[in-house]
Motif scaffolding. Structure first.
Motif, PDB file in Angstrom:
ATOM      1  N   SER A   4       0.815  -1.212   0.000  1.00 55.05           N
ATOM      2  CA  SER A   4       0.000   0.000   0.000  1.00 55.05           C
ATOM      3  C   SER A   4       0.845   1.257   0.000  1.00 55.05           C
ATOM      4  O   SER A   4       0.366   2.330  -0.340  1.00 55.05           O
ATOM      5  N   LYS A   5       2.132   1.130   0.399  1.00 52.03           N
ATOM      6  CA  LYS A   5       3.020   2.298   0.452  1.00 52.03           C
ATOM      7  C   LYS A   5       3.723   2.551  -0.873  1.00 52.03           C
ATOM      8  O   LYS A   5       4.397   3.568  -1.024  1.00 52.03           O
ATOM      9  N   ARG A   6       3.622   1.615  -1.799  1.00 51.03           N
ATOM     10  CA  ARG A   6       4.282   1.792  -3.085  1.00 51.03           C
ATOM     11  C   ARG A   6       3.701   2.995  -3.816  1.00 51.03           C
ATOM     12  O   ARG A   6       2.495   3.228  -3.807  1.00 51.03           O
ATOM     13  N   GLY A   7       4.585   3.757  -4.437  1.00 53.46           N
ATOM     14  CA  GLY A   7       4.127   4.876  -5.230  1.00 53.46           C
ATOM     15  C   GLY A   7       3.762   4.435  -6.640  1.00 53.46           C
ATOM     16  O   GLY A   7       3.750   3.247  -6.967  1.00 53.46           O
ATOM     17  N   MET A   8       3.472   5.433  -7.470  1.00 56.06           N
ATOM     18  CA  MET A   8       3.123   5.167  -8.859  1.00 56.06           C
ATOM     19  C   MET A   8       4.192   5.746  -9.770  1.00 56.06           C
ATOM     20  O   MET A   8       4.846   6.737  -9.425  1.00 56.06           O
ATOM     21  N   GLY A   9       4.349   5.135 -10.910  1.00 57.65           N
ATOM     22  CA  GLY A   9       5.282   5.651 -11.885  1.00 57.65           C
ATOM     23  C   GLY A   9       4.569   6.489 -12.932  1.00 57.65           C
ATOM     24  O   GLY A   9       3.533   6.071 -13.448  1.00 57.65           O
ATOM     25  N   MET A  10       5.091   7.673 -13.214  1.00 59.25           N
ATOM     26  CA  MET A  10       4.568   8.432 -14.346  1.00 59.25           C
ATOM     27  C   MET A  10       5.447   8.102 -15.548  1.00 59.25           C
ATOM     28  O   MET A  10       6.449   8.750 -15.813  1.00 59.25           O
ATOM     29  N   ARG A  11       5.070   7.050 -16.250  1.00 55.05           N
ATOM     30  CA  ARG A  11       5.841   6.587 -17.399  1.00 55.05           C
ATOM     31  C   ARG A  11       5.117   7.022 -18.667  1.00 55.05           C
ATOM     32  O   ARG A  11       4.007   6.570 -18.932  1.00 55.05           O
ATOM     33  N   THR A  86      10.642   7.849 -19.314  1.00 53.04           N
ATOM     34  CA  THR A  86      10.302   7.456 -20.678  1.00 53.04           C
ATOM     35  C   THR A  86      11.334   6.422 -21.107  1.00 53.04           C
ATOM     36  O   THR A  86      12.333   6.207 -20.412  1.00 53.04           O
ATOM     37  N   SER A  87      11.112   5.807 -22.251  1.00 55.90           N
ATOM     38  CA  SER A  87      12.092   4.830 -22.726  1.00 55.90           C
ATOM     39  C   SER A  87      13.439   5.500 -22.976  1.00 55.90           C
ATOM     40  O   SER A  87      14.479   5.016 -22.528  1.00 55.90           O
ATOM     41  N   PHE A  88      13.437   6.632 -23.692  1.00 57.92           N
ATOM     42  CA  PHE A  88      14.679   7.298 -24.057  1.00 57.92           C
ATOM     43  C   PHE A  88      14.630   8.776 -23.671  1.00 57.92           C
ATOM     44  O   PHE A  88      13.554   9.381 -23.585  1.00 57.92           O
ATOM     45  N   ALA A  89      15.807   9.354 -23.463  1.00 57.32           N
ATOM     46  CA  ALA A  89      15.915  10.713 -22.931  1.00 57.32           C
ATOM     47  C   ALA A  89      15.253  11.752 -23.831  1.00 57.32           C
ATOM     48  O   ALA A  89      14.659  12.711 -23.335  1.00 57.32           O
ATOM     49  N   ASN A  90      15.347  11.583 -25.148  1.00 58.14           N
ATOM     50  CA  ASN A  90      14.755  12.591 -26.030  1.00 58.14           C
ATOM     51  C   ASN A  90      13.244  12.676 -25.839  1.00 58.14           C
ATOM     52  O   ASN A  90      12.648  13.751 -25.933  1.00 58.14           O
ATOM     53  N   SER A  91      12.607  11.552 -25.524  1.00 55.95           N
ATOM     54  CA  SER A  91      11.160  11.555 -25.297  1.00 55.95           C
ATOM     55  C   SER A  91      10.805  12.305 -24.024  1.00 55.95           C
ATOM     56  O   SER A  91       9.783  13.002 -23.965  1.00 55.95           O
ATOM     57  N   LEU A  92      11.636  12.188 -22.992  1.00 57.74           N
ATOM     58  CA  LEU A  92      11.368  12.907 -21.747  1.00 57.74           C
ATOM     59  C   LEU A  92      11.533  14.407 -21.948  1.00 57.74           C
ATOM     60  O   LEU A  92      10.738  15.208 -21.438  1.00 57.74           O
ATOM     61  N   VAL A  93      12.534  14.812 -22.719  1.00 58.44           N
ATOM     62  CA  VAL A  93      12.727  16.238 -23.005  1.00 58.44           C
ATOM     63  C   VAL A  93      11.538  16.780 -23.797  1.00 58.44           C
ATOM     64  O   VAL A  93      11.011  17.862 -23.495  1.00 58.44           O
ATOM     65  N   ARG A  94      11.080  16.020 -24.806  1.00 55.47           N
ATOM     66  CA  ARG A  94       9.923  16.454 -25.592  1.00 55.47           C
ATOM     67  C   ARG A  94       8.683  16.577 -24.715  1.00 55.47           C
ATOM     68  O   ARG A  94       7.875  17.498 -24.878  1.00 55.47           O
ATOM     69  N   SER A 194      19.761   5.566 -15.845  1.00 52.36           N
ATOM     70  CA  SER A 194      19.713   4.925 -17.158  1.00 52.36           C
ATOM     71  C   SER A 194      19.653   3.419 -16.929  1.00 52.36           C
ATOM     72  O   SER A 194      20.666   2.787 -16.624  1.00 52.36           O
ATOM     73  N   PRO A 195      18.472   2.808 -17.017  1.00 52.11           N
ATOM     74  CA  PRO A 195      18.290   1.458 -16.466  1.00 52.11           C
ATOM     75  C   PRO A 195      18.869   0.324 -17.282  1.00 52.11           C
ATOM     76  O   PRO A 195      19.263  -0.690 -16.728  1.00 52.11           O
ATOM     77  N   CYS A 196      18.900   0.477 -18.614  1.00 53.84           N
ATOM     78  CA  CYS A 196      19.286  -0.679 -19.423  1.00 53.84           C
ATOM     79  C   CYS A 196      19.868  -0.246 -20.757  1.00 53.84           C
ATOM     80  O   CYS A 196      19.780   0.907 -21.155  1.00 53.84           O
ATOM     81  N   TYR A 197      20.486  -1.203 -21.425  1.00 61.56           N
ATOM     82  CA  TYR A 197      21.019  -1.021 -22.770  1.00 61.56           C
ATOM     83  C   TYR A 197      20.095  -1.811 -23.690  1.00 61.56           C
ATOM     84  O   TYR A 197      20.077  -3.039 -23.643  1.00 61.56           O
ATOM     85  N   ALA A 198      19.303  -1.107 -24.460  1.00 60.40           N
ATOM     86  CA  ALA A 198      18.232  -1.782 -25.190  1.00 60.40           C
ATOM     87  C   ALA A 198      18.265  -1.417 -26.670  1.00 60.40           C
ATOM     88  O   ALA A 198      18.739  -0.353 -27.063  1.00 60.40           O
TER      89      ALA A 198
END
Length: 275
Positions: A4-11, A86-94, A194-198
């Motif tokens: 119940s204490k877990r937060g949510m991700g804004m993905r 977001t998956s990639f940094a450019n998407s988060l900037v946009r 940066s979680p993974c190399y995909a």
């Protein structure tokens, strides 16, 4: 309890329309194929069951309507969000630049408890109105407007989502150019992980030291995910290409994982289990 204490991700997750080749074959991003599949829709995969974005927004074919509603829903849950990404940094900037141009309209939606007329995709509109906009909330609208109206926008991510513990997005390779602006948006106190190399073919590796500075991110390869080979990159001052054992200059020399050498640079070559 802990659950119940877990937060949510804004993905912030987008899908894109399927295109077709002249012969009729479907062409689409690997992420789109996955998000539109039953494996994603019908299962609680990767924490998406605790994501602020409604599934109708993720699957909406109109990217602008999707982004607007995902950001709006993230703001409506601002006190529950424990990471943004977001998956990639450019998407988060946009996404942040999109918010910069549309926050006043979103605040109006929150203040009045109604949804902008720009959202015309029926499944998405119904989902946001019925499950997210639960009446007028002028106090929340004032909080969001106060942060967004402040200039400059340094630290805006940490200010809008004060309980967020990190910004989760890939910032290596060609995405490294976005590190400075993301640092500005995160205000210096929100780690950029940066979680993974995909790639389209597979998620080749994971970051085992996620809190290291993003410019020093490195990944541990997962040899059970695919078959990896390595093509050596020659220094700029060496014009002679690396060739294979037959002396054919048209093919790069590939070495296996066990044969890479410290101090040399390689491009990763992936062969999936599907061949």
């Amino acid at each position: 309890d802990q659950e119940s204490k877990r937060g949510m991700g804004m993905r912030l997750t987008l899908t894109f329309p399927v295109e077709h080749t002249p012969s009729g074959l479907h062409v689409q991003a690997a992420t789109t194929a996955y998000y539109c599949s039953s494996q994603f829709r019908d299962q609680e995969v990767g924490g998406f069951d605790r994501c602020t974005s409604p599934m109708e927004a993720i699957l909406c074919p109109d990217a602008e309507q999707s982004m607007y509603c995902q950001l709006l829903c993230g703001l409506l849950h601002r006190d529950s969000v424990d990471h943004v990404g977001t998956s990639f940094a450019n998407s988060l900037v946009r996404a942040i630049k999109f918010l910069q141009h549309n926050w006043e309209e979103m605040c109006s939606d929150i203040r009045t408890g109604s949804l902008s007329g720009r959202i015309t995709h029926a499944p998405l509109r119904d989902a946001v109105i019925l499950r997210y906009l639960r009446g007028p909330d002028p106090a929340l609208a004032d909080e969001v407007a106060s942060e967004c109206a402040a200039k400059p926008w340094d630290g805006i991510v940490a200010r809008l989502w004060p309980r967020a513990r990190c910004a989760l997005t890939i910032v290596t390779g060609s995405m490294a150019q976005y590190i400075p602006i993301l640092r500005s948006y995160c205000g210096g106190r929100l780690p950029i992980v940066s979680p993974c190399y995909a790639s389209t073919e597979c998620a080749a590796g994971v970051n085992l030291r996620p809190l290291d500075p993003p410019g020093r991110a490195s990944y541990a390869l997962l040899p059970n995910i695919a078959y990896f080979e390595f093509a050596e990159i020659q220094p700029r001052d060496e014009e002679t290409p690396t060739v294979d054992g037959d002396g054919d200059p048209g093919e790069m020399k590939l070495v296996d994982l066990a044969d890479v050498e410290i101090g040399r640079s390689y491009e990763l070559v992936v062969t999936t289990f599907a061949g």
